[in-house]
Design a protein around this motif. Structure first.
Motif, PDB file in Angstrom:
ATOM      1  N   CYS A 297       0.857  -1.199   0.000  1.00  0.00           N
ATOM      2  CA  CYS A 297       0.000   0.000   0.000  1.00  0.00           C
ATOM      3  C   CYS A 297       0.886   1.239   0.000  1.00  0.00           C
ATOM      4  CB  CYS A 297      -0.825   0.084   1.287  1.00  0.00           C
ATOM      5  SG  CYS A 297      -1.937  -1.274   1.524  1.00  0.00           S
ATOM      6  N   THR A 299       3.268   4.226  -0.135  1.00  0.00           N
ATOM      7  CA  THR A 299       4.680   4.344  -0.524  1.00  0.00           C
ATOM      8  C   THR A 299       5.284   2.972  -0.821  1.00  0.00           C
ATOM      9  OG1 THR A 299       5.040   6.407   0.627  1.00  0.00           O
ATOM     10  CG2 THR A 299       6.929   4.952   0.474  1.00  0.00           C
ATOM     11  N   VAL A 343       5.268  -6.005   0.740  1.00  0.00           N
ATOM     12  CA  VAL A 343       6.224  -4.996   1.217  1.00  0.00           C
ATOM     13  C   VAL A 343       5.498  -4.076   2.194  1.00  0.00           C
ATOM     14  CG1 VAL A 343       7.843  -3.185   0.530  1.00  0.00           C
ATOM     15  CG2 VAL A 343       7.373  -5.086  -1.035  1.00  0.00           C
ATOM     16  N   SER A 344       6.093  -3.873   3.361  1.00  0.00           N
ATOM     17  CA  SER A 344       5.429  -3.034   4.358  1.00  0.00           C
ATOM     18  C   SER A 344       6.445  -2.511   5.373  1.00  0.00           C
ATOM     19  CB  SER A 344       4.358  -3.862   5.080  1.00  0.00           C
ATOM     20  OG  SER A 344       3.824  -3.138   6.161  1.00  0.00           O
ATOM     21  N   GLN A 345       6.407  -1.228   5.625  1.00  0.00           N
ATOM     22  CA  GLN A 345       7.282  -0.663   6.664  1.00  0.00           C
ATOM     23  C   GLN A 345       6.868  -1.217   8.020  1.00  0.00           C
ATOM     24  OE1 GLN A 345       8.671   1.207   9.846  1.00  0.00           O
ATOM     25  NE2 GLN A 345       6.598   1.853   9.398  1.00  0.00           N
ATOM     26  N   SER A 346       5.596  -1.016   8.366  1.00  0.00           N
ATOM     27  CA  SER A 346       5.121  -1.356   9.712  1.00  0.00           C
ATOM     28  C   SER A 346       4.961  -2.860   9.914  1.00  0.00           C
ATOM     29  CB  SER A 346       3.764  -0.695   9.947  1.00  0.00           C
ATOM     30  OG  SER A 346       2.820  -1.200   9.013  1.00  0.00           O
ATOM     31  N   GLY A 347       4.682  -3.568   8.823  1.00  0.00           N
ATOM     32  CA  GLY A 347       4.377  -4.993   8.942  1.00  0.00           C
ATOM     33  C   GLY A 347       3.018  -5.250   9.563  1.00  0.00           C
ATOM     34  N   ALA A 396       5.062  10.336   7.177  1.00  0.00           N
ATOM     35  CA  ALA A 396       5.465  10.249   5.765  1.00  0.00           C
ATOM     36  C   ALA A 396       6.709   9.367   5.674  1.00  0.00           C
ATOM     37  CB  ALA A 396       5.761  11.637   5.231  1.00  0.00           C
ATOM     38  N   SER A 397       6.577   8.308   4.931  1.00  0.00           N
ATOM     39  CA  SER A 397       7.671   7.345   4.840  1.00  0.00           C
ATOM     40  C   SER A 397       8.795   7.907   3.969  1.00  0.00           C
ATOM     41  CB  SER A 397       7.126   6.055   4.238  1.00  0.00           C
ATOM     42  OG  SER A 397       8.112   5.074   4.269  1.00  0.00           O
ATOM     43  N   GLN A 404      13.439  -0.069   1.299  1.00  0.00           N
ATOM     44  CA  GLN A 404      12.659  -1.072   0.541  1.00  0.00           C
ATOM     45  C   GLN A 404      13.239  -1.206  -0.871  1.00  0.00           C
ATOM     46  OE1 GLN A 404       8.800   0.739   0.849  1.00  0.00           O
ATOM     47  NE2 GLN A 404       8.394  -0.150   2.851  1.00  0.00           N
ATOM     48  N   LEU A 477       2.641  11.927  -3.641  1.00  0.00           N
ATOM     49  CA  LEU A 477       2.064  11.423  -2.386  1.00  0.00           C
ATOM     50  C   LEU A 477       2.704  12.129  -1.188  1.00  0.00           C
ATOM     51  CD1 LEU A 477       0.310   9.346  -0.820  1.00  0.00           C
ATOM     52  CD2 LEU A 477       2.242   7.790  -0.907  1.00  0.00           C
ATOM     53  N   LYS A 478       4.040  12.233  -1.228  1.00  0.00           N
ATOM     54  CA  LYS A 478       4.766  12.860  -0.110  1.00  0.00           C
ATOM     55  C   LYS A 478       4.290  14.292   0.059  1.00  0.00           C
ATOM     56  CE  LYS A 478       6.180  10.373   1.337  1.00  0.00           C
ATOM     57  NZ  LYS A 478       6.360   8.977   1.501  1.00  0.00           N
ATOM     58  N   GLU A 481       0.635  14.569   1.318  1.00  0.00           N
ATOM     59  CA  GLU A 481       0.553  14.051   2.685  1.00  0.00           C
ATOM     60  C   GLU A 481       0.906  15.105   3.734  1.00  0.00           C
ATOM     61  OE1 GLU A 481       3.152  10.627   2.720  1.00  0.00           O
ATOM     62  OE2 GLU A 481       1.981   9.703   4.305  1.00  0.00           O
ATOM     63  N   LYS A 597       0.392   6.271  10.967  1.00  0.00           N
ATOM     64  CA  LYS A 597       1.624   5.615  10.531  1.00  0.00           C
ATOM     65  C   LYS A 597       1.375   4.158  10.178  1.00  0.00           C
ATOM     66  CE  LYS A 597       6.028   5.426   9.794  1.00  0.00           C
ATOM     67  NZ  LYS A 597       6.443   6.019   8.502  1.00  0.00           N
ATOM     68  N   VAL A 599      -1.494   1.489   9.357  1.00  0.00           N
ATOM     69  CA  VAL A 599      -2.912   1.494   8.983  1.00  0.00           C
ATOM     70  C   VAL A 599      -3.512   0.109   9.243  1.00  0.00           C
ATOM     71  CG1 VAL A 599      -4.575   2.020   7.166  1.00  0.00           C
ATOM     72  CG2 VAL A 599      -2.468   3.311   7.321  1.00  0.00           C
TER      73      VAL A 599
HETATM   74  O1  M6R Z   1       3.543   0.236   6.910  1.00  0.00           O
HETATM   75  P1  M6R Z   1       3.275   0.113   5.440  1.00  0.00           P
HETATM   76  O2  M6R Z   1       4.518   0.279   4.637  1.00  0.00           O
HETATM   77  O3  M6R Z   1       2.544  -1.132   5.087  1.00  0.00           O
HETATM   78  O4  M6R Z   1       2.343   1.343   5.104  1.00  0.00           O
HETATM   79  C1  M6R Z   1       1.800   1.517   3.831  1.00  0.00           C
HETATM   80  C2  M6R Z   1       1.261   2.911   3.663  1.00  0.00           C
HETATM   81  O5  M6R Z   1       0.274   3.168   4.595  1.00  0.00           O
HETATM   82  C3  M6R Z   1       2.376   3.967   3.827  1.00  0.00           C
HETATM   83  O6  M6R Z   1       3.415   3.757   2.944  1.00  0.00           O
HETATM   84  C4  M6R Z   1       1.799   5.382   3.598  1.00  0.00           C
HETATM   85  O7  M6R Z   1       1.420   5.531   2.274  1.00  0.00           O
HETATM   86  C5  M6R Z   1       2.839   6.420   4.019  1.00  0.00           C
HETATM   87  N1  M6R Z   1       2.266   7.315   4.967  1.00  0.00           N
HETATM   88  C6  M6R Z   1       3.368   7.225   2.905  1.00  0.00           C
HETATM   89  O8  M6R Z   1       4.285   8.173   3.304  1.00  0.00           O
END
Ligand code: M6R
Length: 602
Positions: A297, A299, A343-347, A396-397, A404, A477-478, A481, A597, A599
């Motif tokens: 999702c 970024t 792919v996910s920052q937060s997981g 904002a990622s 990634q 997006l950045k 946001e 941060k 979702v």
């Molecule tokens: O934690 P995730 O990488 O799964 O999150 C996905 C998006 O919610 C995240 O990248 C969102 O778009 C950022 N706020 C963008 O800066």
């Protein structure tokens, strides 16, 4: 999104609870609250806005206690207000809830809940009402939770206080909870970052687990309330993540941390001298697959878009990518020879997690590229490729995105390596990213100047071709946001199919233009914009600047890149432009309005 913190200890733990809430701030929220048991009565405080508002209320009312639950709320059902914020307190219980109860309206009818008892617009308060009834019926908090969970459709992590006990009762489904064990306290949080710093060990609760947390013991039960053991892990506090240092915002700190975070990620998987990629050992043989499906999702999805360009050009695999919230519901065919990559920052992103579950149901091997280890996504996937960006606090990622991309780059090179032909030019170039990025960061004033020229415009466009197209989307997006400005990203060749109608005098169009095989085509696209009065801001290298100078209103020159490194290196200018523009406008950079941060709702 919403966050939970709870502590049961020997001493007053309000300070640790508030500090836990601050640690969860980065997730995004609009109100907060806490409740405690004192002399077998509930005391509570709630407030809208920043946690400092709650903190003031807690001090004013001199709240103190050693059995406390607390919450940061990100509104889903009902606007941000004190009534809608958690905890919800009923006769015998207090509740904080993360997630969404899908069938709450049915539950109101089925359990004949008097709507007059509901003081909020939330789905969560309905759960507090029902749990209170169940407590009266079962007279056993664990059995009452077991019964409650059976009635619920949707996702949740709950923490309850129950009068007559000295415990916090928790349970989860689809929304994470981690338990923290300390010397003279035990605790719970929706995120390990929310646990007290002096926590010794942690337990990740699994789907449908229920737990009772006391001062000196923690008991875990499965969905049938049968006692079970869950593995304990050493707790490593993430020191320094809460500190901005000399930076004004976490986002700034995270942008400037990228030379290190990218290098850490690359060196974790690649040996420069031996010209070899070392992914962690796995049974997955890339030669066994004909298709790769990449899902994410926001970024993280943009990083998948870049990976598609790389994989198609550099391997023989068929690559499909999709946004998780769409892919989940699509009836697409998944062949047995597919590899599922999320792919996910937060997981913890709910839609991405659900896609991973879809892959699992189809019995295809899965890989997750995640920044938060031990997150739900990392634990469910067959194999993890960690991005070593470190905790990312700004909503904002930034550094997670470039990490990634770095992991995906090495993933592609690894496939080439397995096939016996690694691209040496690309392999060598990834070790030069660090220097190029440092050069860009040193010239940050260039981006401040550009950002200032954007402050009064109503719309902004980003365009790019090839691997710069996803970066144009990411730039837009950045910018939207954190600056709340209207900004669109387009594949440059697509402008004439509609968006050109929006170009009028002085509308800024930021062109991401490495001097590559797409450059001449891009020059034609900018002339189309110029002819309609648009203002061209180009980011390019020296060669590109020579050729394009006469068509541009502003040019920023950055180091030369190639097809493989340009998405990573061009990410820095787009982040800096968004950041400095937000500074000029004066928005809340780290916690932009309406966003979270992590979702964890669908
Ligand atoms: O934690 P995730 O990488 O799964 O999150 C996905 C998006 O919610 C995240 O990248 C969102 O778009 C950022 N706020 C963008 O800066």
């Amino acid at each position: 999104m919403c966050g939970i913190v709870g502590i049961v200890g020997r001493k007053n733990c309000i300070k640790e609870i508030i500090s836990g809430l601050y640690a969860l701030e980065y997730r995004g929220y609009d109100s907060s609250g806490l409740a405690l048991i004192k002399n077998n009565k509930f005391e509570f405080s709630k407030n809208i806005g920043k946690i400092s508002n709650l903190e003031k209320g807690v001090k004013k009312n001199k709240l103190s206690g050693n059995i406390v639950i607390a919450h940061t709320r990100w509104a889903t059902h009902g606007r941000p207000s004190i009534n809608n914020s958690h905890p919800f307190i009923k006769q015998n219980c207090a509740l904080v809830h993360n997630g969404i109860i899908e069938n709450y309206e049915d539950l109101i009818k089925y359990h004949s809940i008097n709507k007059k008892n509901l003081k909020s617009d939330t789905d969560s308060e309905v759960i507090a009402e029902i749990y209170n009834k169940l407590l009266n019926h079962f007279n056993n908090p664990i059995e009452a939770i077991k019964s409650l969970n059976k009635k619920i459709l949707g996702s949740f992590s709950f923490a309850f206080l129950v009068l007559g006990t000295k415990s916090i009762y928790v349970s989860r489904r689809g929304s994470p909870l981690v338990l923290g064990l300390g010397d003279d306290f035990n605790s719970v949080s929706s995120d390990a970052l929310g646990l007290p710093d002096n926590t010794k060990e942690i337990i990740y609760l699994e789907e449908n687990d229920i737990a009772q947390i006391n001062e000196s013991t923690i008991s875990v039960f499965d969905h049938n309330s049968k006692s079970i053991k869950r593995e304990r892990h050493k707790f490593i506090p993430k020191k320094g993540f809460k500190i901005k240092g000399n930076y004004k915002h976490f986002m700034e700190k995270e942008i400037f941390h990228q030379p290190i975070s990218i290098e850490d990620t690359i060196l974790n998987f690649a040996d420069k001298k031996r010209k070899t990629v070392y992914l962690p050992k796995t049974n997955i043989k890339f030669n066994d697959f004909s298709n790769i499906i990449l899902i994410a999702c926001g970024t993280a999805y943009h990083s998948c878009m870049v990976a598609k360009y790389w994989l198609e050009a550099m391997t023989n695999l068929n690559v499909s990518i999709d946004i998780a919230s769409e892919y989940r519901y699509r009836k697409s065919k998944i062949s047995k020879r597919s590899l599922g990559v999320v792919v996910s920052q937060s997981g913890e992103t709910m839609d991405t997690l659900k896609c991973l579950k879809k892959f699992k149901q189809k019995k295809i091997p899965t890989i997750s590229i995640v920044n938060v280890l031990n997150s739900s996504i990392s634990r469910l996937s067959d194999f993890i490729l960690p991005t070593l960006a470190g905790p990312e606090i700004g909503v904002a990622s930034t550094k997670a995105f470039t990490s990634q991309l770095s992991v995906l780059a090495l993933f592609v090179l690894n496939i080439q390596q397995e096939n016996g032909a690694i691209n040496k030019l690309y392999f060598n170039s990834i070790f030069k990213i660090h220097d190029s990025i440092n050069k860009i960061l040193k010239k940050n004033d260039d981006y401040k100047k550009i950002a200032q020229t954007l402050a009064d415009t109503k719309s902004i466009f980003y365009i790019g071709r090839g691997v710069m197209y996803p970066i144009a989307l990411e730039g837009a997006l950045k910018l939207k946001e954190i600056t709340y400005k209207h900004c669109e990203g387009y594949a440059a060749g697509e402008l004439k199919h509609g968006p050109l109608a929006l170009i009028e005098k002085n509308i800024p169009v930021i062109v991401l233009a490495p001097s590559d095989e797409n450059f001449l085509k891009l020059l034609s696209n900018i002339q189309e914009v110029k002819a309609r009065g648009g203002r061209i801001i180009m980011i390019t290298d020296k060669d590109g600047a020579k050729k394009a100078k006469k068509f541009c209103d502003h040019i920023i020159i950055i180091p030369k890149t190639n097809f493989f490194t340009s998405p990573i290196i061009y990410s820095l200018p787009i982040q800096l432009i968004a950041y400095y523009l937000a500074i000029f406008i004066g928005t809340d950079v780290d916690q932009p309005r309406n966003l979270a941060k992590s979702v964890t709702v669908e």
